[in-house]
Every structure is written in structure tokens, then in C-alpha cells.
Design an enzyme around this catalytic site. Structure first.
Site, mmCIF file in Angstrom:
data_model
loop_
_atom_site.group_PDB
_atom_site.id
_atom_site.type_symbol
_atom_site.label_atom_id
_atom_site.label_comp_id
_atom_site.label_asym_id
_atom_site.label_seq_id
_atom_site.Cartn_x
_atom_site.Cartn_y
_atom_site.Cartn_z
ATOM 1 N N HIS A 8 -9.480 2.747 -1.346
ATOM 2 C CA HIS A 8 -8.061 2.384 -1.289
ATOM 3 C C HIS A 8 -7.654 1.517 -2.483
ATOM 4 O O HIS A 8 -7.548 0.301 -2.357
ATOM 5 C CB HIS A 8 -7.805 1.654 0.032
ATOM 6 C CG HIS A 8 -6.374 1.330 0.311
ATOM 7 N ND1 HIS A 8 -5.313 1.928 -0.334
ATOM 8 C CD2 HIS A 8 -5.816 0.444 1.190
ATOM 9 C CE1 HIS A 8 -4.182 1.432 0.136
ATOM 10 N NE2 HIS A 8 -4.460 0.538 1.054
ATOM 11 N N CYS A 33 0.809 -1.219 0.000
ATOM 12 C CA CYS A 33 0.000 0.000 0.000
ATOM 13 C C CYS A 33 0.842 1.268 0.000
ATOM 14 O O CYS A 33 0.317 2.364 -0.229
ATOM 15 C CB CYS A 33 -0.921 0.010 1.213
ATOM 16 S SG CYS A 33 -1.837 -1.523 1.445
#
Length: 384
Positions: free
Chosen positions: A332, A83
Site C-alpha cells: 500500500h 489513501c
């Protein structure tokens, strides 16, 4: 080492399902970034592509994107730090320019997560953990962050009410962000009424998967001043890693990789926590934002809850944080998230923050975490 600036940023809306291909997705963000510069595609002499490869059906997507964006035969570099890939990509581009290898570098991050089912996505998320001792037993990201939450509850007295306030703040600012996946206000009562995912984290304590792309155009000082009216300078970069296996960690009330990355970024930039006027932190879960406050030095250990309740991380507060709604509101898309954070800070420092513009903002910070606290990246930007 040459000074390096961000001269353009772009982003697509983050959506549940993007109807096009990854090429079209990346192009939408790229086109948005070009609109804010005098740059022509021929000025770009390298590109860094940021994506978590296990979510891509396309093998070696960098080559496909370079062709579609018209950037051949320039070199392309693929960067992946889960991420935190977007921040890792920015760091890579910075090094290429500061070291003199390239003058203008495109950093583009994307993820089209809807190509996979929810079960497939969660299984791949789990593989970001230790695949020998943890993932086989069903460990998933909500479970990891739930352990952090439980420990903070025990040591510092943090409560589910405190976590809910993080989501309330995210929904407030997400409502102003046309690129956000979720734009409706959410009350504490609604958060606390949502179902548990991994105690004490409820559904609304967790960010959602999304499709999206974001990018940043970086240039050397000489090129930046020619190609952009308001370059935003990269002042400091810090990055660190931590044990993948949770049993190798010293504690669970903070993320050591983020704390180390912050210290390194502050040292390089020659600033401290009190100098940060606007920040973006990696709020993949509500507990993650509270830990970030302390890892970045905005609050002393155990005081993050009080900082939030005091309103100091709201617009108008001491350190406004996640004024775009954060990952909790935006969604996300793994490869794009860090660059979306960077875009928000760059816009703030250019005075283009809209209704949530921080007055006279000159120094901003991005905190981006990969995996279950495995990769930590902190980047500090300034107007001079």
C-alpha cells in the site's frame, strides 16, 4: 460535459524499498503507461499529482515531477485525500477534461514510504485521525479497523476465520501479479497463527507499507479515439466524506462515505451492483473487504461473509474482486494505491487480465477509501 476515457495505465512493482528517487519512481510508471498509446509527451496538457505529503521529504513534489517528466510548462495540480488520493486525482482530471479546460491529462500517484522509519510512518498514519481527541491517545489505523471488526463480530457473527479467508484469497491472486509485494500462498492457519496487532486483527489481516507508483492517462472522446485503440470510458464517479472523529459516526459495521460514494457512482453511470462484472475494493485490512461487499451492494448487510465463502468474489464468481491480490498482497504505497486499482480494472476491460481475465468484462468498479473511513471514492468504468 465531454465523455472522458482512460487511454493508458502504468505501474511499477510495489516493493519494500525502492532504490531511486521519487522522480525515477514516477517516471517508471509514466513510461509504462506511454507504451500502450500513440501519445507523445507534448500531447499532455495538464497533470494531476497524487501523494500524501507528510511522507515526502521533497516540498511541493509536483514541480519536481513535472520537470523530470518533461511536462513543463503545462499546469500541475496536487491532490491529496489520504489513501483515496489516486481516485480523487482521477476525479479531478475527469472534471478538467469533461469541463473543456484540457484534452489530455496525466494522473500519477506515488509514495516512497521507505524514506521514513516504521515508527515515523505509523505516527503520520495516526495523524490522519482526529488530532485533538484520538491521535494523542495512540489511535492507529489497525485500531480503528479493529473497532469495525469487533462490531461486526457482535452484530453479524463474523469470525476471525472469515477474516483469514480474505487474506487467503488475496494471496492466491497476488501470486499471479508480478507487481505485488507478497506473492506466496498463505493458508488460513498461517493467518490465524500470526500475532495480534489490534484484536481481532492479526499481522496478516493488515496490508503493508510499500514504495511504488501508478498512473493513468485520460483524454476527451475525440482525442481518445485518435490516441488509443481500446479506450476505457469513465461512466460514473462518486465521492463522499465522513466524520473524522469516530464518535460522529452512526455505526461501525460499514463505512458511510463508501456507501454514499457507491450510490452516487451507480446513479451517474446508470448501472447497479448486479451490472458490475469485476471489482477492486480497498482491502487495507481484511475486515475492510467484507465491509466493501456490503457498502457496494454486492451483499446485504451481514451477508458479506457468506458471499466470500460461496466463492462468488473469486475468479469465475458473480463479482470477481481484487484479482490482482488487493492491497493485502500488493502492498500500500498511499498515493499510488488507487491508481493501481484503476489500472487493474482498465486492463480487465481491455481484455488484458492474463490468467485471471474475466470473460467478456464490460463494466468494472473501483472502491478506494482514505483514512479510517473519512474519504470514500467509487469509480465505474465501461467499454462503451
Amino acid at each position: 460535459m465531454r465523455r472522458t476515457a482512460v487511454i493508458g495505465v502504468g505501474q511499477t512493482p510495489f516493493v519494500k524499498r525502492y532504490p531511486g528517487t521519487i522522480k525515477e519512481l514516477a517516471f517508471d510508471a509514466y513510461r509504462d503507461a506511454l507504451l500502450h498509446t500513440c501519445l507523445r509527451p507534448g500531447d499532455i496538457d495538464a497533470a494531476v499529482i497524487c501523494s500524501a505529503p507528510e511522507y515526502d521529504r521533497q516540498r511541493t513534489p509536483a514541480g519536481v515531477l513535472m520537470e523530470y517528466l518533461g511536462l513543463n510548462p503545462q499546469p500541475a495540480f496536487t491532490v491529496e485525500s489520504a489513501c483515496a488520493s489516486g481516485s480523487a486525482g482521477l476525479r479531478t482530471a475527469y472534471g478538467l477534461i469533461a469541463g473543456g479546460l484540457h484534452d489530455v491529462v496525466l494522473v500519477i500517484g506515488y509514495q516512497k514510504m521507505s524514506d521514513l522509519t516504521s515508527a515515523e510512518t505509523q505516527e503520520r498514519m495516526g495523524r490522519g485521525a482526529d488530532i485533538q481527541w484520538e491521535a494523542p491517545f495512540g489511535a492507529m489505523m489497525p485500531g480503528y479497523y479493529a473497532m469495525h471488526a469487533q462490531r461486526r463480530f457482535h452484530e453479524f457473527g463474523t469470525t476471525e476465520d472469515d477474516l483469514a479467508l480474505v487474506r487467503v484469497k488475496a494471496s492466491l491472486y497476488g501470486g499471479n501479479n508480478p507487481h505485488a509485494l507478497f506473492r506466496k500462498p498463505i493458508s488460513s492457519e498461517a493467518v490465524l497463527a500470526s500475532k495480534y496487532v489490534s484484536t481481532p486483527l492479526r499481522m496478516m489481516d493488515c496490508c503493508a507499507n510499500a514504495d511504488g507508483a501508478a498512473c493513468a492517462l485520460l483524454a476527451s472522446e475525440e482525442k481518445a479515439r485518435d490516441l488509443c485503440e481500446r479506450p476505457v470510458w469513465i461512466l460514473g464517479l462518486g465521492m463522499a466524506t465522513a466524520s473524522v472523529n469516530m464518535s460522529g459516526r452512526a455505526g461501525f459495521t460499514n463505512l458511510d462515505c463508501a456507501r454514499t460514494a457507491a450510490r452516487r457512482a451507480y446513479d451517474m453511470a446508470g448501472v447497479g451492483p448486479r451490472d458490475i462484472q469485476v471489482a477492486e475494493v480497498h482491502d487495507c485490512f481484511t475486515i475492510a473487504e467484507l465491509m466493501a461487499y456490503e457498502d457496494l451492494g454486492f451483499a446485504e448487510p451481514g451477508q458479506a461473509d457468506s458471499l466470500l465463502r460461496s466463492g462468488e468474489t473469486y475468479h469465475g464468481g458473480k463479482v470477481p474482486t481484487n484479482l490482482d491480490g488487493g492491497l493485502l498482497a500488493k502492498g500500500h504505497p498511499i498515493g499510488a494505491s488507487g491508481l493501481s486499482q484503476i489500472r487493474t480494472i482498465v486492463l480487465q476491460l481491455r481484455g488484458e487480465g492474463g490468467s485471471v481475465q474475466v470473460e467478456n468484462a464490460e463494466v468494472g468498479l473501483v472502491h478506494n477509501v482514505g483514512g479510517a473511513g473519512v474519504y470514500g471514492a467509487v469509480t465505474i468504468f465501461g467499454t462503451s
